[in-house]
Design an enzyme around this catalytic site. Sequence first.
Site, PDB file in Angstrom:
ATOM      1  N   TYR A 181       0.839  -1.206   0.000  1.00  0.00           N
ATOM      2  CA  TYR A 181       0.000   0.000   0.000  1.00  0.00           C
ATOM      3  C   TYR A 181       0.877   1.260   0.000  1.00  0.00           C
ATOM      4  O   TYR A 181       0.667   2.185  -0.782  1.00  0.00           O
ATOM      5  CB  TYR A 181      -0.951   0.014   1.225  1.00  0.00           C
ATOM      6  CG  TYR A 181      -1.692   1.322   1.292  1.00  0.00           C
ATOM      7  CD1 TYR A 181      -2.835   1.518   0.519  1.00  0.00           C
ATOM      8  CD2 TYR A 181      -1.216   2.387   2.063  1.00  0.00           C
ATOM      9  CE1 TYR A 181      -3.482   2.738   0.507  1.00  0.00           C
ATOM     10  CE2 TYR A 181      -1.856   3.608   2.060  1.00  0.00           C
ATOM     11  CZ  TYR A 181      -2.989   3.781   1.283  1.00  0.00           C
ATOM     12  OH  TYR A 181      -3.614   4.997   1.272  1.00  0.00           O
ATOM     13  N   ARG A 230       1.407   8.914  12.565  1.00  0.00           N
ATOM     14  CA  ARG A 230       0.942  10.168  13.174  1.00  0.00           C
ATOM     15  C   ARG A 230      -0.577  10.320  13.070  1.00  0.00           C
ATOM     16  O   ARG A 230      -1.228  10.835  13.975  1.00  0.00           O
ATOM     17  CB  ARG A 230       1.631  11.356  12.477  1.00  0.00           C
ATOM     18  CG  ARG A 230       1.260  12.718  13.039  1.00  0.00           C
ATOM     19  CD  ARG A 230       1.568  13.826  12.047  1.00  0.00           C
ATOM     20  NE  ARG A 230       0.915  13.585  10.769  1.00  0.00           N
ATOM     21  CZ  ARG A 230       1.248  14.177   9.629  1.00  0.00           C
ATOM     22  NH1 ARG A 230       2.232  15.041   9.589  1.00  0.00           N
ATOM     23  NH2 ARG A 230       0.595  13.909   8.511  1.00  0.00           N
ATOM     24  N   ARG A 240     -10.969   5.190   8.289  1.00  0.00           N
ATOM     25  CA  ARG A 240      -9.865   4.557   7.552  1.00  0.00           C
ATOM     26  C   ARG A 240      -8.867   3.972   8.537  1.00  0.00           C
ATOM     27  O   ARG A 240      -8.662   4.523   9.622  1.00  0.00           O
ATOM     28  CB  ARG A 240      -9.151   5.605   6.681  1.00  0.00           C
ATOM     29  CG  ARG A 240     -10.009   6.104   5.547  1.00  0.00           C
ATOM     30  CD  ARG A 240      -9.310   7.193   4.792  1.00  0.00           C
ATOM     31  NE  ARG A 240      -8.953   8.295   5.686  1.00  0.00           N
ATOM     32  CZ  ARG A 240      -8.572   9.494   5.281  1.00  0.00           C
ATOM     33  NH1 ARG A 240      -8.475   9.734   3.995  1.00  0.00           N
ATOM     34  NH2 ARG A 240      -8.274  10.442   6.131  1.00  0.00           N
ATOM     35  N   PHE A 300      14.710  19.698  -1.613  1.00  0.00           N
ATOM     36  CA  PHE A 300      13.395  19.106  -1.866  1.00  0.00           C
ATOM     37  C   PHE A 300      13.299  17.705  -1.258  1.00  0.00           C
ATOM     38  O   PHE A 300      12.253  17.308  -0.746  1.00  0.00           O
ATOM     39  CB  PHE A 300      13.182  19.044  -3.389  1.00  0.00           C
ATOM     40  CG  PHE A 300      11.905  18.409  -3.822  1.00  0.00           C
ATOM     41  CD1 PHE A 300      10.722  19.133  -3.857  1.00  0.00           C
ATOM     42  CD2 PHE A 300      11.868  17.070  -4.205  1.00  0.00           C
ATOM     43  CE1 PHE A 300       9.533  18.544  -4.260  1.00  0.00           C
ATOM     44  CE2 PHE A 300      10.686  16.466  -4.603  1.00  0.00           C
ATOM     45  CZ  PHE A 300       9.520  17.216  -4.628  1.00  0.00           C
TER      46      PHE A 300
HETATM   47 MG    MG Z   1      -6.025   8.520  -0.887  1.00  0.00          MG
END
Ligand code: MG
Length: 408
Positions: A181, A230, A240, A300
């Site tokens: 995932y 977090r 979720r 970045f």
């Molecule tokens: Mg999403």
Amino acid sequence: MPPLSDAIHYLLHPDELRWILQWQMTYRPLYRRDETRETPNVKKCFAYLEKTSRSFSTLIQELHPELRMPICLFYLIARGLDTIEDDTSIPAKKKELTLRDFHSNLETDGWHFTENRPQEKDRALLLDFDCVIQEFKLQKPVYKDIIRDIIRRMGHAMADYCLRAESDGPGIDTRDDYDEYCYYAAGVVGEGLTDMFLEAKFYRPPPALQDGRRLQVSMGLFLQKTNIIRDIKEDADDGRRFWPRAVWSKYVHDFEDLLDPEHRLAALNCGSEMVLDALEHVPECLSYLTGVQEQSAFNFCAIPQCMAIATLTLCFRNPDVFVRNVKITKSEACRLMMESTRDLQTVCDVFKRYIRVIRRKNASHDPNFLKIITACDKIETFIESNFPLEIAKSIMPKGSCGTNAFGV
Ligand code: MG
């Protein structure tokens, strides 16, 4: 004017104010947008970037001009895709097809998406998506191909999850599923960005590496896993859950127990195992940074990594994670931005500083206690053996291009 409570806070903690002021007074970006030379459509894309991204907007706007617009568009397109994925009001079949097909619309004049529920926060971007399409069409073919390919892979993975959630219910089962995932949510983005850096000659993979792809994937996984740790409370409130069952079921009977004060100790130990899993990516993230050859690209990459180790440390054995959304302070964020825009040695020092905090917070009654020590040892040994001080002194000067801190 800052609120009075802030003023009182900084009066009592003047050292915190120091970093904020130092950042405001001394930080000068390497590159800035020149709005006088931008078309209205380019301005519109950056306006959407500012609206849709809290953390990446400034980083992207301060990138080298070669990659500023391609990466801005990459972000907006990925945000558009995610806005379809996140919208639970779209029927599963419709959602699946839209996600799978999203990449093929990137050069279709006038394509836009109207079927988000009104409360979806980035709905406006998809309604107005033609501005992204018009700018995308103007980019170099090589950047367009990279973006399109990543969006195609993300879209298919999201569609597969959407179908699986329909049949098996929400949630992630095994640790492999969790890694998979996170790979599709962030790891592939790391791959796309790396391909763009390679094309712009801003990145050279560190030599003598078995599998260079692992490093760029780890960069994304470390950020994504930190956010998942977090955000447990906020995500759970939204229905979720991303902490894998294989981990939480060792500590509590039901996922919801993690948020129940009665099970706080078990939840903290479970959190430790999640932090341990994220820490294992750190050596590869630092290794990746050795290959970044251009300072704005380095900033970045390095700023989010430093923010992530700080956030992970804050979450480690912190009961507040299960009660509310915890955040590093503004002062700490300013200090991290000062440090992570310097050089790799300073970034390694930041990591060492937080690893020391993790060691201090580690609890001997936690079943993960010894494994946490080992993970910390590994990170420190990695830093000491790969970045000895004398080499690291030959730090790349600010603005340098084509050279690398460690001559690799
Ligand atoms: Mg999403």
